[in-house]
Design an enzyme around this catalytic site. Structure first.
Site, PDB file in Angstrom:
ATOM      1  N   TYR A  75      37.709  52.762  42.133  1.00  0.00           N
ATOM      2  CA  TYR A  75      37.407  51.325  42.188  1.00  0.00           C
ATOM      3  C   TYR A  75      36.332  50.943  41.171  1.00  0.00           C
ATOM      4  CZ  TYR A  75      40.378  50.517  46.238  1.00  0.00           C
ATOM      5  OH  TYR A  75      41.475  50.387  47.061  1.00  0.00           O
ATOM      6  N   HIS A 126      43.369  40.093  50.251  1.00  0.00           N
ATOM      7  CA  HIS A 126      43.174  41.541  50.281  1.00  0.00           C
ATOM      8  C   HIS A 126      41.782  41.938  49.810  1.00  0.00           C
ATOM      9  CE1 HIS A 126      47.825  41.783  49.994  1.00  0.00           C
ATOM     10  NE2 HIS A 126      47.409  41.552  51.219  1.00  0.00           N
ATOM     11  N   ALA A 166      54.210  34.162  33.964  1.00  0.00           N
ATOM     12  CA  ALA A 166      53.203  33.138  34.295  1.00  0.00           C
ATOM     13  C   ALA A 166      52.524  32.599  33.046  1.00  0.00           C
ATOM     14  CB  ALA A 166      52.156  33.749  35.228  1.00  0.00           C
TER      15      ALA A 166
END
Ligand code: OAD
Length: 249
Positions: free
Chosen positions: A68, A119, A237
């Site tokens: 992370y 999340h 997108a």
């Protein structure tokens, strides 16, 4: 010249309140690998589905923390793309709210009104044992290190973890309540860059449709949600959103 679907353009022009539900595909063109993309480098040998669990953190906290920390470092090298900027422009003329499954900060850095991080976020930390929020600066590796000891909690000496929803963990209730309201009390829902593979987030477009909210999927490929939406626009997108917003005038 990109042709914006007429039905979408009519809905977007008429909408005063727009909710945007995003998944990893919304960050993909900024260089953030989607959740189901293969990982590269050191992390290629690991499956995110196994690293993103409380069991993995309990067994190997230094490994999970390093992963992370590396992803958080990567975000310092990544910028929002034209799709993010288009949503910011749209937000100057209508009430645009974002509900995201992503844990990066690209929506925040684009000035979007982020209603919920379903999340969690790479940028909020808490104690694995006592849940105390941890807001002290943390060391970020600038190279891919496989082990890095997480900080310890000043209150209970427990280990600090990312405030991210790991597999098998419940979603933050308040965030999900806000998300449910955002997809039902709105004029238009855009579902951008999600495979619709993970519930309960993937249930939000179904809830919108049950409340007669027009729901548009923006995704270059078909997903598990495609048969539940009002219209599917097979486009990236970063290509579709600028075309849509510039056509609103
Ligand atoms: P996925 O990796 O499952 O899906 C990414 C989606 O984005 C796919 O449908 C792609 O086709 C689409 N996509 C890729 N590039 C795109 C682009 N440029 N423009 C638009 N769409 C694009 O990621 P998510 O659906 O976000 O949860 O995954 C949902 C959740 O699964 C994640 O939040 C994570 C994981 O379990 C947790 O970690 C709790």
């Amino acid at each position: 010249m990109i042709d914006v679907p007429t039905e979408l353009l009519d809905l977007a022009r008429a909408a005063q309140r727009i909710t945007i539900l995003t998944g990893a595909g919304m960050s993909a063109e900024s260089g953030v690998p989607t959740f189901r993309d293969a990982q590269d480098g050191l992390w290629a040998q690991y499956d995110p589905m196994t690293l993103a669990t409380p069991e993995a953190f309990e067994a190997e906290p230094d490994l999970v923390w390093a992963w992370y920390a590396w992803r958080r470092h990567l975000m310092t090298t990544i910028e929002p793309h034209a799709g993010h900027r288009a949503l910011s422009l749209w937000g100057n003329r209508a009430a645009v709210g974002v509900v995201t499954q992503n844990v990066d900060d690209l929506h925040e850095r684009s000035g979007h009104r982020v209603l919920a991080h379903l999340h969690g976020s790479l940028f909020t930390l808490r104690c694995f044992d006592c849940d105390l929020p941890y807001d002290r600066p943390v060391e970020l590796p600038t190279t891919q290190v496989e082990r890095l000891a997480p900080p310890t909690c000043p209150a209970c000496a427990g280990q600090i973890r990312p405030d991210i929803v790991w597999f098998g963990e419940p979603l933050p209730i308040a965030a999900f309540d806000r998300a449910e309201e955002a997809v039902t009390d709105t004029d238009l829902l855009l579902v951008i860059g999600t495979s619709g593979a993970v519930f309960p987030a993937a249930g939000l477009p179904l809830l919108a449709r049950a409340n007669r909210v027009p729901t548009i999927e923006i995704n270059p490929t078909e997903t598990e949600l495609s048969h539940e939406t009002t219209l599917n626009w097979r486009i990236r997108a970063g290509e579709g959103l600028p075309a849509l917003v510039s056509a609103l005038d």
